[in-house]
Motif scaffolding. Structure first.
Motif, short mmCIF file in Angstrom:
data_model
loop_
_atom_site.label_atom_id
_atom_site.label_comp_id
_atom_site.label_asym_id
_atom_site.label_seq_id
_atom_site.Cartn_x
_atom_site.Cartn_y
_atom_site.Cartn_z
N VAL A 100 0.82 -1.22 0.00
CA VAL A 100 0.00 0.00 0.00
C VAL A 100 0.85 1.27 0.00
N PRO A 101 1.84 1.43 0.88
CA PRO A 101 2.64 2.67 0.86
C PRO A 101 3.35 2.90 -0.48
N GLU A 102 3.90 1.87 -1.05
CA GLU A 102 4.61 2.01 -2.32
C GLU A 102 3.65 2.38 -3.45
N LEU A 103 2.48 1.75 -3.50
CA LEU A 103 1.49 2.08 -4.52
C LEU A 103 1.04 3.53 -4.39
N ALA A 104 0.73 3.96 -3.18
CA ALA A 104 0.31 5.34 -2.97
C ALA A 104 1.40 6.32 -3.40
N ALA A 105 2.63 6.04 -3.01
CA ALA A 105 3.75 6.92 -3.37
C ALA A 105 3.95 6.97 -4.88
N THR A 106 3.84 5.85 -5.54
CA THR A 106 4.00 5.81 -7.00
C THR A 106 2.92 6.62 -7.69
N LEU A 107 1.68 6.52 -7.21
CA LEU A 107 0.60 7.29 -7.81
C LEU A 107 0.84 8.79 -7.65
N VAL A 108 1.37 9.19 -6.51
CA VAL A 108 1.63 10.61 -6.26
C VAL A 108 2.87 11.08 -7.02
N GLU A 109 3.98 10.36 -6.86
CA GLU A 109 5.26 10.81 -7.41
C GLU A 109 5.38 10.64 -8.92
N ALA A 110 4.87 9.55 -9.46
CA ALA A 110 5.08 9.27 -10.88
C ALA A 110 3.85 9.53 -11.76
N HIS A 111 2.67 9.64 -11.14
CA HIS A 111 1.47 9.78 -11.95
C HIS A 111 0.66 11.03 -11.63
N GLY A 112 1.21 11.91 -10.81
CA GLY A 112 0.59 13.20 -10.56
C GLY A 112 -0.67 13.21 -9.71
N CYS A 113 -0.93 12.11 -9.00
CA CYS A 113 -2.12 12.07 -8.15
C CYS A 113 -1.87 12.87 -6.87
N GLU A 114 -2.96 13.29 -6.26
CA GLU A 114 -2.89 14.04 -5.01
C GLU A 114 -3.68 13.29 -3.95
N PHE A 115 -3.18 13.31 -2.72
CA PHE A 115 -3.91 12.70 -1.61
C PHE A 115 -5.18 13.50 -1.38
N ALA A 116 -6.32 12.81 -1.25
CA ALA A 116 -7.60 13.49 -1.03
C ALA A 116 -8.07 13.31 0.41
N THR A 117 -8.17 12.07 0.86
CA THR A 117 -8.63 11.81 2.23
C THR A 117 -8.42 10.35 2.58
N LEU A 118 -8.74 10.04 3.81
CA LEU A 118 -8.67 8.67 4.34
C LEU A 118 -10.02 8.39 4.99
N VAL A 119 -10.64 7.28 4.62
CA VAL A 119 -11.95 6.91 5.18
C VAL A 119 -11.80 5.56 5.86
N VAL A 120 -12.30 5.47 7.10
CA VAL A 120 -12.24 4.23 7.87
C VAL A 120 -13.66 3.85 8.27
N GLU A 121 -14.02 2.60 8.01
CA GLU A 121 -15.35 2.10 8.36
C GLU A 121 -15.23 0.80 9.14
N THR A 122 -16.08 0.62 10.13
CA THR A 122 -16.16 -0.64 10.85
C THR A 122 -17.04 -1.58 10.05
N VAL A 123 -16.58 -2.82 9.89
CA VAL A 123 -17.34 -3.82 9.15
C VAL A 123 -17.84 -4.85 10.16
N ALA A 124 -19.11 -4.75 10.51
CA ALA A 124 -19.69 -5.60 11.56
C ALA A 124 -19.59 -7.09 11.23
N ALA A 125 -19.80 -7.44 9.97
CA ALA A 125 -19.81 -8.86 9.59
C ALA A 125 -18.47 -9.55 9.84
N THR A 126 -17.37 -8.81 9.72
CA THR A 126 -16.04 -9.41 9.89
C THR A 126 -15.37 -8.99 11.18
N HIS A 127 -16.02 -8.13 11.95
CA HIS A 127 -15.42 -7.58 13.18
C HIS A 127 -14.09 -6.93 12.90
N GLY A 128 -14.00 -6.31 11.75
CA GLY A 128 -12.76 -5.65 11.37
C GLY A 128 -13.03 -4.24 10.88
#
Length: 108
Positions: free
Chosen positions: A37-65
């Motif tokens: 994940v860190p390498e993919l995110a960095a590659t998208l930003v550094e080599a493909h001009g993407c910008e970080f937008a946000t981080l979303v976290v959700e609780t998934v009741a079915a998996t307790h994760g």
């Protein structure tokens, strides 16, 4: 400028075996390993001009994760990309802020 089909192919090649699908409002990328994940995110930003937008976290009741998505934005063609991570309860979140500094506040 790229379109969604080009981004889907690009994401598949960059993420080495990740599941990539068009989720309607964004392209959803679920890497085969959380460690990439860190390498993919960095590659998208550094080599493909993407910008970080946000981080979303959700609780998934079915998996307790937690489901977490790092959203990145490709301004050239208005494509929103989500790097999705499914985390079992108690598992650590992969940090991208060492390489994508804009994520620092969100990861706190």
């Amino acid at each position: 400028m790229s379109g969604r089909p080009e981004w889907i192919e690009r994401l598949r090649s960059l993420s080495h075996g990740a599941a990539v699908e068009d989720a309607g409002g964004w392209l959803d990328v679920q890497p085969a390993s959380d460690a990439t994940v860190p390498e993919l995110a960095a590659t998208l930003v550094e080599a493909h001009g993407c910008e970080f937008a946000t981080l979303v976290v959700e609780t998934v009741a079915a998996t307790h994760g937690t489901m977490m998505r790092y959203f990145l934005y490709a301004p050239g063609d208005a494509t929103l990309i989500a790097i999705r991570v499914d985390l079992p309860e108690g598992m650590a979140v992969p940090s991208i802020s060492d390489r994508v500094h804009a994520a620092d506040w969100h990861e706190r």
